[in-house]
Design an enzyme around this catalytic site. Structure first.
Site, PDB file in Angstrom:
ATOM      1  CG  HIS A  93      -2.230  -0.803   0.772  1.00 31.66           C
ATOM      2  ND1 HIS A  93      -2.138  -2.108   0.366  1.00 31.66           N
ATOM      3  CD2 HIS A  93      -3.538  -0.476   0.677  1.00 31.66           C
ATOM      4  CE1 HIS A  93      -3.350  -2.551   0.054  1.00 31.66           C
ATOM      5  NE2 HIS A  93      -4.223  -1.571   0.242  1.00 31.66           N
ATOM      6  CG  ASP A 155      -7.702   7.411   8.995  1.00 27.88           C
ATOM      7  OD1 ASP A 155      -7.738   7.437  10.237  1.00 27.88           O
ATOM      8  OD2 ASP A 155      -7.476   8.409   8.292  1.00 27.88           O
ATOM      9  CD  GLU A 268      -8.486  10.739  11.358  1.00 31.21           C
ATOM     10  OE1 GLU A 268      -8.931  11.021  10.226  1.00 31.21           O
ATOM     11  OE2 GLU A 268      -7.829   9.686  11.586  1.00 31.21           O
TER      12      GLU A 268
END
Ligand code: FAD
Length: 516
Positions: A93, A155, A268
């Site tokens: 990723h 997240d 956030e």
């Protein structure tokens, strides 16, 4: 055996080699390395792809290690060769080929044997997991089997433990517990010499702190011991909107500096465009499709972009809903968001932590997931965040990036300066994440144009002397890395000399070149 490996590394380019009869004979290579695991033909492997989709670099082979001994054997074999490199691949990723190895050996860490042991040491619970474990699996097993959970997350959870620990691992819990690197107490690491060490704050501590945030440079994390806490049952997830940046940052900073118990459990925020664009504007704010965004509530003085503070409160099933309301109202009552631009949703703790999985499904269905992702992540000091807002959000990126533009404060004191991560100065700094999500070119903008826009942001920060660091950093040349590490460069270099003296590991980071 080394001569066997080297036959494949010397010579011309990989493409032409693979068209020859002289392709990698996986079975012989496996036998030569005496591996329990397997080796895949590179042609069908994942090893030349990552989430960024900006580059594709062919390795010599993709190896699926069965366990730590296999990892050590592969690294030792590379060390005995004259020029082989080894890249651990978590779930690929990365954005810029960080887990790739040009004609080297890529280890698919997800194939490592399953390790999952909950242990209690001095009354505190930890879980031992493989470096290749996905965080989503760690979550599900800890919650369903033990009603426990790690404290600090990312997240998105289809990332590996070793992959995020090699960077930092940041989300809305980091203000309270620090990044994931602050929530691990022990690692098992295979160094660039092929040696296996267990390390912690007190045992082989230089390797322990080096590997945390170490961009894979000092060793391959094969096991990690992660701190656990009782898992809550439910989460109230809330978004509120601001038109003024100063009010948004004041409230966000207020929340992250309160004592445990006097604030939300997750903080956030993000910037969005003051307009009706589905990906960048008002529709990106509501938490579910039943909620609408009423733009008539936006003050007339608002500019081209607005700000959303996103918070969450954990609670138990046994708590009466009116108690949750009271706590939430008490906290929200101290904030100065735009009245009536508030969105709330109650969901289970697992649903909350797996929320980006739903975004992934949506993106996959619309052809956005497999497209290139020129993402940019930065840490910007509080002292420069207003200028960053003015120059970057309100100017360079005023039309949005086709996806979330996250911004939220973090506290330096929750980060251990002995790890390899480098941060801006000052106690409060912001993470800024430009999570571009566009259709592939020509339906969407060309990746080159987006990379150039990232470059413009970085150049602005450099030219105007903003105190910032790249997160998930990427530089093509060592000068960039030296500037990135600043006065920590010497420590970083010394750790490399100690643990990977031939510069074998994680060549895709482009920090050091393999010594021949
Ligand atoms: P890879 O990309 O496979 O590897 C990353 C680097 O680490 C490579 O250099 C690799 O060689 C090295 N490496 C991998 N495994 C090991 C190991 N076991 N030991 C040593 N080195 C290793 N980050 C956050 O902090 N917060 C977020 O909220 C967040 N959300 C994300 C959402 C999405 C959709 C994506 C794509 C990324 C997100 N990230 C986030 C970034 C993520 O933390 C990095 O991509 C990280 O590299 C983890 O990904 P990975 O496991 O696939 O590692």
């Amino acid at each position: 055996m080394i001569a066997y490996l080297e036959r494949f590394v010397h010579g011309n380019d990989v493409e032409s080699r693979q068209n020859d009869d002289d392709v990698v004979d996986c079975t012989s290579l496996c036998d030569a390395l005496n591996l329990q695991g397997s080796i895949d033909s590179v042609a069908t492997g994942l090893a030349d792809k990552d989430f960024g989709g900006l580059r594709s670099i062919k390795p010599l082979a993709l190896i699926r290690p069965a366990g730590t001994d296999d990892v050590a054997r592969v690294v030792k074999a590379a060390a005995r060769s004259s020029n082989l490199t080894v890249a651990a691949r978590g779930n690929g990723h990365s954005i810029n080929g960080q887990a790739m190895a040009d004609r080297g050996l890529v280890l698919d860490m997800r194939s490592m044997e399953d390790v999952f042991d909950v242990v209690v040491v001095n009354g505190t619970a930890y879980v031992d997991v493989s470096g290749g474990a996905l965080w989503e699996d760690v979550l599900k097993r800890c919650v369903s089997g033990f009603c426990l959970a790690p404290r600090s997350w990312t997240d998105y959870l289809s990332l590996t433990v070793g992959g995020t620990l090699s960077n930092a691992g940041v989300s809305g819990q980091a203000f309270r517990y620090g990044p994931q690197t602050s929530n691990v107490t022990e690692l098992e690491v295979v160094t660039g010499k092929g040696e296996i060490f267990v390390c912690s704050e007190t045992e082989n501590s230089e390797l322990f702190f080096g590997a945390l945030g170490g961009l894979g440079q000092f060793g391959i994390i094969t096991r990690a011991r992660i701190l656990l806490q009782p898992a809550p049952d439910m989460v109230r997830w809330i978004r509120v909107v601001y038109s003024e940046f100063e009010e948004f940052t004041r409230d966000a900073e207020f929340l992250v500096t309160q004592q445990d118990g006097d604030s939300f459990d997750y903080v956030e925020g993000f910037v969005f465009v003051n307009g009706d664009d589905p990906a960048n504007g008002w529709p990106s704010v509501p938490l579910d499709s039943n909620h609408g965004f009423d733009p008539t509530r936006i003050p007339k003085t608002a500019g081209s972009v607005l700000y959303c503070l996103e918070v969450a409160l954990h609670y138990r099933n046994t708590v009466h809903p009116s108690t949750v309301d009271m706590v939430v109202d008490g906290l929200l009552g101290r904030l100065g968001f735009v009245e009536n631009l508030k969105f709330e949703l109650d969901l289970s703790y697992m649903e909350f932590l797996l929320r980006v999985k739903r975004a992934e499904e949506h993106a996959r269905a619309h052809g956005l997931w497999d497209a290139p992702h020129p993402w940019l992540n930065l840490f910007v000091s509080k002292s420069d965040i207003e200028e960053f807002d003015r120059a970057v959000f309100k100017n360079i990126l005023k039309g949005g990036v086709g996806g979330p533009m996250l911004i939220y404060p973090l506290l330096r004191s929750m980060w251990d300066t002995r790890t390899s991560v480098v941060l801006p100065e000052g106690e409060i700094f912001y993470i800024v994440a430009l999570l571009r999500s566009n259709l592939p070119y020509p339906k969407g903008p060309s990746p080159e144009k987006l990379v150039a826009q990232n470059h413009e942001v970085i150049q602005y920060c450099i030219k105007h002397g903003l105190d910032f660091k790249l997160y998930l950093p990427h530089y093509e040349i060592q000068e960039g890395w030296k500037r990135h590490f600043g006065n920590q460069w010497t420590r970083f270099e010394e750790r490399k000399e100690n643990f990977d003296p031939l510069y074998i590991l994680a060549p895709g980071q482009k920090i050091f070149s393999r010594i021949h």
